[in-house]
Motif scaffolding. Structure first.
Motif, short mmCIF file in Angstrom:
data_model
loop_
_atom_site.label_atom_id
_atom_site.label_comp_id
_atom_site.label_asym_id
_atom_site.label_seq_id
_atom_site.Cartn_x
_atom_site.Cartn_y
_atom_site.Cartn_z
N ILE A 28 -20.95 -6.09 13.78
CA ILE A 28 -22.37 -6.13 13.41
C ILE A 28 -22.57 -6.70 12.01
O ILE A 28 -23.48 -7.49 11.78
N ASP A 29 -21.70 -6.32 11.06
CA ASP A 29 -21.84 -6.80 9.68
C ASP A 29 -21.60 -8.30 9.57
O ASP A 29 -22.14 -8.96 8.68
N ALA A 30 -20.79 -8.87 10.47
CA ALA A 30 -20.48 -10.30 10.43
C ALA A 30 -21.42 -11.13 11.30
O ALA A 30 -21.34 -12.36 11.31
N LEU A 31 -22.31 -10.47 12.00
CA LEU A 31 -23.20 -11.16 12.94
C LEU A 31 -24.08 -12.23 12.29
O LEU A 31 -24.18 -13.34 12.82
N PRO A 32 -24.72 -11.97 11.15
CA PRO A 32 -25.56 -13.02 10.55
C PRO A 32 -24.79 -14.31 10.24
O PRO A 32 -25.28 -15.41 10.52
N ALA A 33 -23.59 -14.19 9.70
CA ALA A 33 -22.79 -15.38 9.38
C ALA A 33 -22.38 -16.12 10.64
O ALA A 33 -22.41 -17.36 10.69
N ASP A 39 -20.69 -16.97 23.65
CA ASP A 39 -20.83 -15.64 24.23
C ASP A 39 -19.61 -14.77 23.93
O ASP A 39 -19.75 -13.59 23.60
N ALA A 40 -18.41 -15.36 24.03
CA ALA A 40 -17.19 -14.60 23.76
C ALA A 40 -17.13 -14.16 22.30
O ALA A 40 -16.78 -13.01 21.99
N GLU A 41 -17.47 -15.06 21.39
CA GLU A 41 -17.45 -14.70 19.97
C GLU A 41 -18.53 -13.68 19.66
O GLU A 41 -18.30 -12.74 18.89
N LEU A 42 -19.69 -13.84 20.25
CA LEU A 42 -20.78 -12.89 20.03
C LEU A 42 -20.37 -11.49 20.47
O LEU A 42 -20.64 -10.50 19.78
N ALA A 43 -19.69 -11.39 21.59
CA ALA A 43 -19.27 -10.08 22.12
C ALA A 43 -18.24 -9.41 21.22
O ALA A 43 -18.18 -8.17 21.17
#
Length: 71
Positions: free
Chosen positions: A28-33, A20-24
């Motif tokens: 956006i561009d790095a989200l898929p990886a 959750d912390a990393e997701l927050a």
């Protein structure tokens, strides 16, 4: 896995807050990886393996250099 909820559900309870912390904080561009990495961690079975038989077959107290002749 196809959703963030599925990724969260596959993680051990103590890892969910790290996810959750990393997701927050993930751009956006790095989200898929980031999601791919966490999905892989959640489904690779390594944690399950460690938790079921972590020390099976290991001998403790022996070190490889114990068998060497003293100099």
């Amino acid at each position: 896995m196809r959703t963030i909820r599925e990724i969260r559900g596959s993680l051990p309870e103590d890892q969910v807050r790290h996810f959750d912390a990393e997701l927050a904080d993930t751009d956006i561009d790095a989200l898929p990886a980031m999601l791919h990495r966490w999905a892989t961690l959640g489904t690779d079975g390594f944690l399950d393996f460690l938790l079921t038989t972590p020390f099976e077959g290991l001998e403790f107290g022996a070190r490889s250099y114990d068998d060497e002749a003293p100099e």
